[in-house]
Design an enzyme around this catalytic site. Structure first.
Site: not given
Length: 376
Positions: A41, A238
Protein backbone atom coordinates in the site's frame (compact mmCIF):
# COMPACT_ATOMS: atom_id res chain seq x y z
CA UNK A 1 34.96 6.89 9.80
CA UNK A 2 31.96 4.60 10.25
CA UNK A 3 32.04 1.63 7.95
CA UNK A 4 28.86 1.38 5.91
CA UNK A 5 27.69 -1.65 4.02
CA UNK A 6 27.31 -0.84 0.35
CA UNK A 7 23.65 -0.22 -0.27
CA UNK A 8 21.94 -2.58 -2.69
CA UNK A 9 18.62 -3.37 -4.32
CA UNK A 10 15.97 -5.77 -3.09
CA UNK A 11 13.40 -7.30 -5.37
CA UNK A 12 10.16 -8.65 -3.90
CA UNK A 13 7.60 -10.56 -5.95
CA UNK A 14 3.99 -9.41 -5.60
CA UNK A 15 1.05 -11.77 -6.01
CA UNK A 16 -1.93 -10.38 -7.93
CA UNK A 17 -5.15 -11.25 -6.10
CA UNK A 18 -7.50 -11.12 -9.10
CA UNK A 19 -10.73 -11.80 -7.23
CA UNK A 20 -10.31 -9.62 -4.16
CA UNK A 21 -8.01 -7.00 -5.64
CA UNK A 22 -4.67 -5.95 -4.22
CA UNK A 23 -1.09 -7.13 -4.53
CA UNK A 24 0.46 -9.25 -1.80
CA UNK A 25 4.08 -9.43 -0.71
CA UNK A 26 5.10 -12.58 1.14
CA UNK A 27 7.43 -11.41 3.91
CA UNK A 28 8.69 -12.86 7.17
CA UNK A 29 8.45 -11.43 10.68
CA UNK A 30 10.21 -12.51 13.85
CA UNK A 31 12.80 -15.07 14.98
CA UNK A 32 12.47 -17.79 13.80
CA UNK A 33 10.78 -16.21 10.73
CA UNK A 34 6.99 -16.42 10.44
CA UNK A 35 5.63 -16.03 6.89
CA UNK A 36 3.02 -13.30 6.45
CA UNK A 37 1.23 -12.02 3.32
CA UNK A 38 0.75 -8.24 3.26
CA UNK A 39 -1.08 -5.97 0.81
CA UNK A 40 1.37 -3.47 -0.69
CA UNK A 41 0.00 0.00 0.00
CA UNK A 42 1.70 3.16 -1.26
CA UNK A 43 -1.25 5.12 0.17
CA UNK A 44 -0.40 4.51 3.84
CA UNK A 45 2.74 4.43 5.97
CA UNK A 46 2.35 1.79 8.69
CA UNK A 47 3.29 -1.86 8.39
CA UNK A 48 0.84 -3.94 10.39
CA UNK A 49 0.20 -7.63 10.83
CA UNK A 50 -2.69 -9.71 12.18
CA UNK A 51 -2.25 -11.28 15.60
CA UNK A 52 -3.05 -15.01 15.52
CA UNK A 53 -5.58 -14.24 18.27
CA UNK A 54 -7.25 -11.32 16.44
CA UNK A 55 -11.05 -11.11 16.64
CA UNK A 56 -11.49 -11.72 12.91
CA UNK A 57 -9.34 -14.87 13.02
CA UNK A 58 -11.52 -16.39 15.75
CA UNK A 59 -15.03 -15.25 14.79
CA UNK A 60 -16.95 -17.24 12.16
CA UNK A 61 -19.53 -14.45 11.93
CA UNK A 62 -16.88 -11.85 11.10
CA UNK A 63 -15.20 -14.23 8.62
CA UNK A 64 -18.47 -14.69 6.73
CA UNK A 65 -18.47 -10.94 6.22
CA UNK A 66 -14.80 -9.93 5.89
CA UNK A 67 -13.18 -13.19 4.76
CA UNK A 68 -10.81 -15.63 6.48
CA UNK A 69 -7.55 -14.40 7.97
CA UNK A 70 -4.97 -15.00 5.24
CA UNK A 71 -1.90 -15.16 7.47
CA UNK A 72 -1.10 -14.23 11.03
CA UNK A 73 1.81 -13.72 13.43
CA UNK A 74 2.16 -15.14 16.93
CA UNK A 75 4.33 -12.84 19.11
CA UNK A 76 4.86 -15.56 21.71
CA UNK A 77 6.80 -17.57 19.13
CA UNK A 78 9.33 -14.82 18.32
CA UNK A 79 12.45 -14.27 20.44
CA UNK A 80 13.01 -10.80 18.91
CA UNK A 81 9.50 -9.47 19.59
CA UNK A 82 9.08 -6.47 21.88
CA UNK A 83 6.11 -4.27 22.70
CA UNK A 84 6.33 -0.51 22.03
CA UNK A 85 2.94 0.68 23.27
CA UNK A 86 -0.20 -1.21 24.16
CA UNK A 87 -3.51 -0.36 22.49
CA UNK A 88 -1.99 2.61 20.66
CA UNK A 89 -2.18 1.23 17.12
CA UNK A 90 -5.33 2.30 15.30
CA UNK A 91 -5.70 2.86 11.56
CA UNK A 92 -8.65 3.64 9.29
CA UNK A 93 -8.63 3.59 5.49
CA UNK A 94 -10.76 5.64 3.10
CA UNK A 95 -13.09 2.69 2.44
CA UNK A 96 -14.02 2.55 6.13
CA UNK A 97 -12.05 -0.61 6.94
CA UNK A 98 -9.44 -0.61 9.67
CA UNK A 99 -7.46 -2.32 12.40
CA UNK A 100 -6.35 -1.67 15.96
CA UNK A 101 -4.08 -3.16 18.60
CA UNK A 102 -0.54 -2.66 19.88
CA UNK A 103 2.59 -1.17 18.39
CA UNK A 104 5.40 -3.73 18.52
CA UNK A 105 8.95 -4.13 17.19
CA UNK A 106 10.44 -7.17 15.51
CA UNK A 107 12.72 -8.29 12.71
CA UNK A 108 11.16 -7.93 9.25
CA UNK A 109 12.47 -9.48 6.03
CA UNK A 110 11.40 -8.50 2.51
CA UNK A 111 13.04 -9.14 -0.87
CA UNK A 112 16.20 -10.42 0.80
CA UNK A 113 16.58 -7.36 3.06
CA UNK A 114 16.56 -7.98 6.82
CA UNK A 115 15.28 -4.97 8.73
CA UNK A 116 15.87 -4.99 12.50
CA UNK A 117 13.53 -3.58 15.16
CA UNK A 118 10.84 -2.43 12.75
CA UNK A 119 7.91 -0.79 14.52
CA UNK A 120 4.66 -2.36 13.33
CA UNK A 121 1.02 -2.49 14.27
CA UNK A 122 -0.15 -5.82 15.71
CA UNK A 123 -3.89 -5.98 15.08
CA UNK A 124 -6.10 -7.50 17.78
CA UNK A 125 -9.24 -6.15 16.09
CA UNK A 126 -9.55 -5.91 12.32
CA UNK A 127 -12.09 -5.71 9.51
CA UNK A 128 -9.35 -6.55 6.97
CA UNK A 129 -8.31 -10.18 6.49
CA UNK A 130 -4.61 -9.54 5.92
CA UNK A 131 -2.02 -7.09 7.18
CA UNK A 132 -0.72 -4.16 5.14
CA UNK A 133 2.69 -3.06 3.97
CA UNK A 134 2.36 0.73 4.16
CA UNK A 135 5.36 2.25 2.34
CA UNK A 136 4.47 5.95 2.26
CA UNK A 137 6.13 8.92 3.99
CA UNK A 138 6.79 8.45 7.72
CA UNK A 139 4.92 11.75 8.31
CA UNK A 140 1.72 9.84 7.49
CA UNK A 141 1.96 7.05 10.09
CA UNK A 142 -1.21 6.45 12.10
CA UNK A 143 0.57 6.87 15.47
CA UNK A 144 0.06 10.00 17.56
CA UNK A 145 3.83 10.06 18.06
CA UNK A 146 5.54 9.75 14.65
CA UNK A 147 8.13 6.97 14.44
CA UNK A 148 10.70 5.85 11.84
CA UNK A 149 8.76 3.64 9.42
CA UNK A 150 9.98 0.91 7.07
CA UNK A 151 11.33 3.37 4.49
CA UNK A 152 13.35 5.22 7.15
CA UNK A 153 14.82 1.97 8.45
CA UNK A 154 15.67 0.71 4.96
CA UNK A 155 17.90 3.78 4.65
CA UNK A 156 19.05 4.07 8.29
CA UNK A 157 20.24 0.45 8.31
CA UNK A 158 22.24 1.10 5.10
CA UNK A 159 20.19 -1.29 3.02
CA UNK A 160 19.43 1.33 0.34
CA UNK A 161 21.11 4.67 -0.48
CA UNK A 162 18.01 6.81 -0.70
CA UNK A 163 14.40 6.12 0.23
CA UNK A 164 13.10 4.95 -3.14
CA UNK A 165 11.47 1.96 -4.78
CA UNK A 166 9.96 1.00 -8.12
CA UNK A 167 6.59 -0.62 -8.67
CA UNK A 168 5.78 -2.87 -11.63
CA UNK A 169 2.38 -4.55 -11.31
CA UNK A 170 2.30 -5.92 -14.88
CA UNK A 171 -1.07 -6.40 -16.61
CA UNK A 172 -4.44 -7.43 -15.18
CA UNK A 173 -3.98 -11.13 -15.85
CA UNK A 174 -0.33 -11.40 -14.86
CA UNK A 175 0.01 -13.54 -11.73
CA UNK A 176 2.82 -11.48 -10.29
CA UNK A 177 4.33 -8.02 -10.24
CA UNK A 178 7.49 -6.71 -8.56
CA UNK A 179 8.50 -4.08 -6.06
CA UNK A 180 12.17 -3.16 -6.18
CA UNK A 181 13.59 -1.29 -3.19
CA UNK A 182 16.59 0.91 -3.93
CA UNK A 183 16.58 0.33 -7.67
CA UNK A 184 14.80 0.37 -10.99
CA UNK A 185 14.62 -2.18 -13.77
CA UNK A 186 15.27 -0.66 -17.20
CA UNK A 187 13.70 -3.68 -18.95
CA UNK A 188 10.33 -3.11 -17.34
CA UNK A 189 9.40 0.15 -19.04
CA UNK A 190 9.24 1.61 -22.55
CA UNK A 191 10.69 4.96 -23.56
CA UNK A 192 12.01 7.56 -21.16
CA UNK A 193 11.33 7.66 -17.44
CA UNK A 194 10.10 11.21 -16.73
CA UNK A 195 9.79 12.71 -13.28
CA UNK A 196 7.07 14.82 -11.69
CA UNK A 197 7.23 16.58 -8.32
CA UNK A 198 5.34 15.21 -5.37
CA UNK A 199 3.07 17.93 -4.01
CA UNK A 200 3.17 18.84 -0.30
CA UNK A 201 -0.03 18.78 1.77
CA UNK A 202 -1.81 21.89 3.11
CA UNK A 203 0.62 22.20 6.01
CA UNK A 204 3.67 22.05 3.70
CA UNK A 205 4.58 18.49 4.74
CA UNK A 206 5.09 15.56 2.40
CA UNK A 207 2.60 12.97 3.55
CA UNK A 208 1.27 11.29 0.37
CA UNK A 209 2.29 10.54 -3.22
CA UNK A 210 0.20 13.36 -4.65
CA UNK A 211 1.05 14.49 -8.18
CA UNK A 212 -0.63 16.85 -10.65
CA UNK A 213 -2.85 15.12 -13.22
CA UNK A 214 -2.83 17.78 -15.93
CA UNK A 215 -5.05 15.97 -18.40
CA UNK A 216 -7.14 12.85 -18.91
CA UNK A 217 -8.05 12.16 -22.51
CA UNK A 218 -9.11 9.13 -24.51
CA UNK A 219 -7.77 8.05 -27.89
CA UNK A 220 -10.16 6.00 -30.03
CA UNK A 221 -9.18 3.30 -32.52
CA UNK A 222 -9.62 5.83 -35.34
CA UNK A 223 -7.34 8.35 -33.60
CA UNK A 224 -10.06 10.66 -32.24
CA UNK A 225 -8.92 12.32 -29.00
CA UNK A 226 -11.49 13.42 -26.39
CA UNK A 227 -10.49 15.57 -23.42
CA UNK A 228 -12.23 15.11 -20.07
CA UNK A 229 -10.22 17.60 -17.99
CA UNK A 230 -11.12 21.20 -17.21
CA UNK A 231 -8.36 21.84 -14.66
CA UNK A 232 -5.37 20.21 -12.98
CA UNK A 233 -6.40 17.53 -10.46
CA UNK A 234 -4.19 16.46 -7.54
CA UNK A 235 -4.17 12.64 -7.52
CA UNK A 236 -2.56 10.12 -5.18
CA UNK A 237 -0.76 7.13 -6.73
CA UNK A 238 -2.18 4.43 -4.48
CA UNK A 239 -1.38 0.74 -4.96
CA UNK A 240 -3.66 -0.17 -2.04
CA UNK A 241 -6.72 0.97 -3.99
CA UNK A 242 -8.13 -1.34 -6.64
CA UNK A 243 -9.91 1.22 -8.84
CA UNK A 244 -9.25 4.78 -10.02
CA UNK A 245 -11.18 7.68 -8.46
CA UNK A 246 -11.50 11.07 -10.19
CA UNK A 247 -13.73 14.11 -9.49
CA UNK A 248 -17.45 13.44 -10.05
CA UNK A 249 -17.71 16.08 -12.79
CA UNK A 250 -14.97 14.32 -14.77
CA UNK A 251 -16.35 10.84 -14.04
CA UNK A 252 -19.86 11.84 -15.11
CA UNK A 253 -18.60 13.20 -18.45
CA UNK A 254 -16.84 9.90 -19.05
CA UNK A 255 -19.91 7.84 -18.02
CA UNK A 256 -22.05 9.78 -20.50
CA UNK A 257 -19.58 9.19 -23.33
CA UNK A 258 -19.51 5.44 -22.61
CA UNK A 259 -23.14 4.92 -21.67
CA UNK A 260 -21.98 3.70 -18.25
CA UNK A 261 -24.43 3.36 -15.35
CA UNK A 262 -23.35 4.56 -11.89
CA UNK A 263 -24.68 2.18 -9.23
CA UNK A 264 -22.07 2.99 -6.59
CA UNK A 265 -24.82 3.88 -4.11
CA UNK A 266 -26.34 0.40 -4.63
CA UNK A 267 -23.97 -2.43 -5.54
CA UNK A 268 -20.89 -0.20 -5.35
CA UNK A 269 -20.11 -0.68 -9.04
CA UNK A 270 -20.29 1.38 -12.22
CA UNK A 271 -21.64 -0.82 -15.04
CA UNK A 272 -20.49 -0.54 -18.63
CA UNK A 273 -21.22 -2.46 -21.82
CA UNK A 274 -18.54 -5.11 -22.44
CA UNK A 275 -18.76 -4.31 -26.17
CA UNK A 276 -16.34 -1.43 -25.52
CA UNK A 277 -13.67 -4.13 -25.23
CA UNK A 278 -13.98 -4.72 -29.00
CA UNK A 279 -12.16 -1.40 -29.57
CA UNK A 280 -8.79 -3.05 -29.05
CA UNK A 281 -6.59 0.03 -29.49
CA UNK A 282 -8.68 2.42 -27.41
CA UNK A 283 -6.70 4.05 -24.56
CA UNK A 284 -7.23 6.33 -21.55
CA UNK A 285 -4.32 8.78 -21.55
CA UNK A 286 -3.18 10.27 -18.25
CA UNK A 287 -0.70 13.16 -18.44
CA UNK A 288 1.11 14.54 -15.41
CA UNK A 289 2.88 17.78 -14.58
CA UNK A 290 1.96 19.79 -17.69
CA UNK A 291 2.29 19.40 -21.44
CA UNK A 292 5.87 18.09 -21.38
CA UNK A 293 5.17 15.68 -18.53
CA UNK A 294 4.89 11.90 -18.73
CA UNK A 295 1.86 10.31 -20.43
CA UNK A 296 0.60 6.87 -19.39
CA UNK A 297 -1.76 5.17 -21.82
CA UNK A 298 -4.12 2.72 -20.14
CA UNK A 299 -5.68 0.25 -22.61
CA UNK A 300 -9.45 -0.28 -22.57
CA UNK A 301 -9.12 -3.84 -21.21
CA UNK A 302 -7.48 -2.51 -18.04
CA UNK A 303 -10.35 -0.05 -17.45
CA UNK A 304 -13.36 -2.09 -18.59
CA UNK A 305 -13.35 -5.19 -16.40
CA UNK A 306 -15.07 -8.42 -17.35
CA UNK A 307 -15.62 -9.46 -13.73
CA UNK A 308 -19.38 -9.04 -13.27
CA UNK A 309 -20.24 -12.62 -14.28
CA UNK A 310 -18.02 -13.91 -11.49
CA UNK A 311 -19.64 -11.48 -9.02
CA UNK A 312 -23.12 -12.65 -10.07
CA UNK A 313 -22.06 -16.24 -9.32
CA UNK A 314 -20.98 -15.03 -5.87
CA UNK A 315 -24.47 -13.61 -5.34
CA UNK A 316 -24.32 -10.06 -6.73
CA UNK A 317 -27.75 -8.77 -7.78
CA UNK A 318 -27.32 -6.50 -10.78
CA UNK A 319 -29.85 -3.68 -11.33
CA UNK A 320 -31.75 -3.53 -14.64
CA UNK A 321 -29.43 -2.10 -17.28
CA UNK A 322 -29.77 -0.94 -20.91
CA UNK A 323 -27.27 -3.62 -22.04
CA UNK A 324 -26.95 -7.38 -21.51
CA UNK A 325 -23.22 -7.86 -21.83
CA UNK A 326 -22.27 -6.42 -18.45
CA UNK A 327 -18.79 -5.33 -17.39
CA UNK A 328 -17.70 -3.05 -14.57
CA UNK A 329 -15.80 0.21 -14.99
CA UNK A 330 -12.39 0.58 -13.34
CA UNK A 331 -12.95 4.31 -12.90
CA UNK A 332 -15.34 5.92 -10.43
CA UNK A 333 -16.22 9.39 -9.18
CA UNK A 334 -15.30 10.78 -5.78
CA UNK A 335 -15.94 14.05 -4.02
CA UNK A 336 -13.19 14.08 -1.43
CA UNK A 337 -10.12 12.17 -2.59
CA UNK A 338 -8.73 11.39 -6.03
CA UNK A 339 -6.77 8.16 -6.25
CA UNK A 340 -5.09 6.43 -9.16
CA UNK A 341 -5.25 2.81 -8.05
CA UNK A 342 -4.40 -0.50 -9.67
CA UNK A 343 -6.55 0.01 -12.80
CA UNK A 344 -4.17 2.89 -13.63
CA UNK A 345 -0.94 1.62 -12.07
CA UNK A 346 -0.81 -1.65 -14.03
CA UNK A 347 -0.04 0.32 -17.18
CA UNK A 348 2.74 2.37 -15.57
CA UNK A 349 6.25 1.79 -14.28
CA UNK A 350 6.43 4.00 -11.19
CA UNK A 351 9.51 5.07 -9.23
CA UNK A 352 8.57 6.45 -5.82
CA UNK A 353 11.46 8.64 -4.60
CA UNK A 354 10.70 9.81 -1.06
CA UNK A 355 14.11 11.42 -0.57
CA UNK A 356 13.94 13.72 -3.61
CA UNK A 357 10.15 14.13 -3.37
CA UNK A 358 9.50 13.05 -6.93
CA UNK A 359 7.79 10.31 -8.90
CA UNK A 360 9.26 8.75 -12.03
CA UNK A 361 6.73 7.52 -14.60
CA UNK A 362 7.04 5.53 -17.81
CA UNK A 363 4.82 3.22 -19.84
CA UNK A 364 5.09 -0.31 -18.42
CA UNK A 365 6.68 -2.94 -20.64
CA UNK A 366 4.05 -5.59 -20.00
CA UNK A 367 4.95 -9.27 -19.63
CA UNK A 368 8.65 -8.44 -19.84
CA UNK A 369 10.83 -11.48 -19.07
CA UNK A 370 14.15 -9.58 -19.14
CA UNK A 371 15.66 -7.72 -16.22
CA UNK A 372 18.37 -5.07 -15.94
CA UNK A 373 18.50 -3.55 -12.48
CA UNK A 374 20.26 -0.30 -11.67
CA UNK A 375 20.63 1.29 -8.25
CA UNK A 376 18.80 4.54 -7.62
Amino acid sequence: PALHRRAGTYSQELNNNLTGGGYYAQVTVGTPPQTVDLVVDTGSSDVWILDSRADLCRSKTMQNYYGYCLSTYDPSKSSTYSIVSQDEFSIRYVDGSGAEGDYIRDTFSIGGADIEHLQMGLAENSTINSGLLGIGFAANVAALTPYPNIMNLFQDQDLIDIQAYSLYLDDLYAETGTILFGGLDTQKFIGKLKTVDIEPDRTGNYSSFTVALSSLTTTADNGTVTNYTRSVVPVILDSGTTLTYVPYTMANRIYRAFGAVDDTSGTGLVYINCEHLDNKNFTFDFQFGGKDGPVIRVPIDEMVLDNVKAYIELGLEVPSLPFDNICSFGLQGSSDYYLLGDTFLRSAYVVYDLTNKEIGLAQANLNSTESEIVEI
